[in-house]
Design a protein around this motif. Structure first.
Motif, PDB file in Angstrom:
ATOM      1  N   ARG A 124       5.743 -74.159 -47.233  1.00 31.81           N
ATOM      2  CA  ARG A 124       4.752 -74.508 -48.244  1.00 31.81           C
ATOM      3  C   ARG A 124       4.966 -73.721 -49.541  1.00 31.81           C
ATOM      4  O   ARG A 124       4.832 -74.261 -50.640  1.00 31.81           O
ATOM      5  CB  ARG A 124       3.341 -74.251 -47.722  1.00 31.81           C
ATOM      6  CG  ARG A 124       2.814 -75.350 -46.833  1.00 31.81           C
ATOM      7  CD  ARG A 124       1.362 -75.101 -46.467  1.00 31.81           C
ATOM      8  NE  ARG A 124       0.827 -76.200 -45.704  1.00 31.81           N
ATOM      9  CZ  ARG A 124       0.323 -77.300 -46.217  1.00 31.81           C
ATOM     10  NH1 ARG A 124       0.288 -77.457 -47.537  1.00 31.81           N
ATOM     11  NH2 ARG A 124      -0.154 -78.255 -45.452  1.00 31.81           N
ATOM     12  N   MET A 125       5.297 -72.448 -49.413  1.00 33.51           N
ATOM     13  CA  MET A 125       5.513 -71.628 -50.595  1.00 33.51           C
ATOM     14  C   MET A 125       6.723 -72.114 -51.384  1.00 33.51           C
ATOM     15  O   MET A 125       6.729 -72.099 -52.619  1.00 33.51           O
ATOM     16  CB  MET A 125       5.679 -70.165 -50.206  1.00 33.51           C
ATOM     17  CG  MET A 125       4.399 -69.509 -49.689  1.00 33.51           C
ATOM     18  SD  MET A 125       3.038 -69.581 -50.895  1.00 33.51           S
ATOM     19  CE  MET A 125       3.678 -68.530 -52.197  1.00 33.51           C
ATOM     20  N   GLU A 126       7.764 -72.554 -50.677  1.00 33.68           N
ATOM     21  CA  GLU A 126       8.948 -73.081 -51.363  1.00 33.68           C
ATOM     22  C   GLU A 126       8.613 -74.381 -52.095  1.00 33.68           C
ATOM     23  O   GLU A 126       9.004 -74.569 -53.255  1.00 33.68           O
ATOM     24  CB  GLU A 126      10.086 -73.282 -50.359  1.00 33.68           C
ATOM     25  CG  GLU A 126      10.648 -71.952 -49.856  1.00 33.68           C
ATOM     26  CD  GLU A 126      11.590 -72.083 -48.673  1.00 33.68           C
ATOM     27  OE1 GLU A 126      12.146 -71.055 -48.257  1.00 33.68           O
ATOM     28  OE2 GLU A 126      11.780 -73.212 -48.173  1.00 33.68           O
ATOM     29  N   PHE A 127       7.879 -75.268 -51.433  1.00 33.54           N
ATOM     30  CA  PHE A 127       7.456 -76.504 -52.083  1.00 33.54           C
ATOM     31  C   PHE A 127       6.547 -76.200 -53.279  1.00 33.54           C
ATOM     32  O   PHE A 127       6.684 -76.803 -54.348  1.00 33.54           O
ATOM     33  CB  PHE A 127       6.701 -77.407 -51.098  1.00 33.54           C
ATOM     34  CG  PHE A 127       7.575 -78.091 -50.075  1.00 33.54           C
ATOM     35  CD1 PHE A 127       8.904 -78.370 -50.333  1.00 33.54           C
ATOM     36  CD2 PHE A 127       7.047 -78.470 -48.841  1.00 33.54           C
ATOM     37  CE1 PHE A 127       9.698 -79.015 -49.387  1.00 33.54           C
ATOM     38  CE2 PHE A 127       7.821 -79.113 -47.904  1.00 33.54           C
ATOM     39  CZ  PHE A 127       9.154 -79.387 -48.173  1.00 33.54           C
ATOM     40  N   ARG A 128       5.625 -75.275 -53.087  1.00 35.58           N
ATOM     41  CA  ARG A 128       4.670 -74.946 -54.152  1.00 35.58           C
ATOM     42  C   ARG A 128       5.389 -74.361 -55.365  1.00 35.58           C
ATOM     43  O   ARG A 128       5.060 -74.688 -56.505  1.00 35.58           O
ATOM     44  CB  ARG A 128       3.630 -73.962 -53.624  1.00 35.58           C
ATOM     45  CG  ARG A 128       2.417 -73.785 -54.519  1.00 35.58           C
ATOM     46  CD  ARG A 128       1.325 -73.033 -53.778  1.00 35.58           C
ATOM     47  NE  ARG A 128       0.919 -73.753 -52.578  1.00 35.58           N
ATOM     48  CZ  ARG A 128       0.160 -73.229 -51.615  1.00 35.58           C
ATOM     49  NH1 ARG A 128      -0.253 -71.964 -51.699  1.00 35.58           N
ATOM     50  NH2 ARG A 128      -0.170 -73.947 -50.562  1.00 35.58           N
TER      51      ARG A 128
END
Length: 226
Positions: A165-169
């Protein structure tokens, strides 16, 4: 479950999100792709150039073909006459070759810049800094046969959903910043954010993806090894 049932499940999961589904058809036979087409799929994604060309020749003309795999410069020519979107532009050198071959085909080819957001060194892509420089470069304005319409990223191959999620965000935040700062021209119209595959597409939808690339969740295990 059948291909049609799997597609319907994914479409239900996509309800309420402004995203489109790319059915990743790599290694699956034309007969299976026809099942997906009959169930309403119109965007197919391929990793291999020759496989895409072979399938394009056998399937209906209203299918949009997306190249989602690593693309070498010497493999651009066969897909230039028909490819709808190339997700995996990971260098300016490749962009120059796409522009060259698109010119020969008398087309403008839509492209996404692939951004390296994962921890694995094996994955391809621009760094954020390299992508920003490319988007602001004068050289981009000189390319008359390509149009940058967004960004693509592949998250780390991990079961750590928080990391994914952090990479996508992080990619979505960069995308939003580029949309706000890069002039919208004939060469650059940032609209699409390609994030999410079978194992993480729901997280990608929640983080702002506009294109999800789903294969095994539609077609099951690959028909043969790559």
């Amino acid at each position: 479950m059948s291909v049609a049932e799997n597609l319907n499940t994914i479409k239900k999961n996509m309800a309420g999100y402004p995203a489109r589904l790319i059915a990743v058809t790599k290694t699956h036979p034309v007969e299976t792709l026809r099942e997906a087409y009959e169930a309403g799929a119109r965007i197919f994604g391929e990793n291999k150039v020759q496989e895409m060309v072979d399938k394009w020749k056998q399937l209906p003309e209203d299918i949009q073909w997306h190249m989602i795999g690593h693309l070498q410069t010497n493999k651009v020519k066969p897909i230039a006459p028909f490819v709808s979107l190339i997700h995996s532009v990971d260098s300016f050198k490749l962009l120059l070759e796409i522009n060259k071959q698109a010119g020969k085909a008398k087309r403008v080819i839509d492209c996404l810049l692939q951004i390296h957001i994962a921890t694995e060194e094996t994955k391809f892509g621009f760094s954020f800094q390299e992508a920003e420089a490319a988007l602001h470069s004068e050289a981009l304005n000189g390319l008359q046969h390509v149009r940058i319409v967004g960004l693509m990223g592949m998250a780390s191959n991990t079961e750590d959903n928080i990391q994914v999620r952090m990479e996508f965000r992080g990619l979505k935040q960069f995308f939003d910043r580029m949309k706000a700062t890069v002039p919208q021209t004939d060469r650059c119209q940032l609209q699409e954010l390609s994030m999410g595959m079978s194992g993480d597409y729901e997280a990608a939808l929640q983080e702002g993806s506009t294109l999800i690339r789903v294969g095994s969740a539609i077609f099951g295990a690959r028909e043969y090894a790559e």
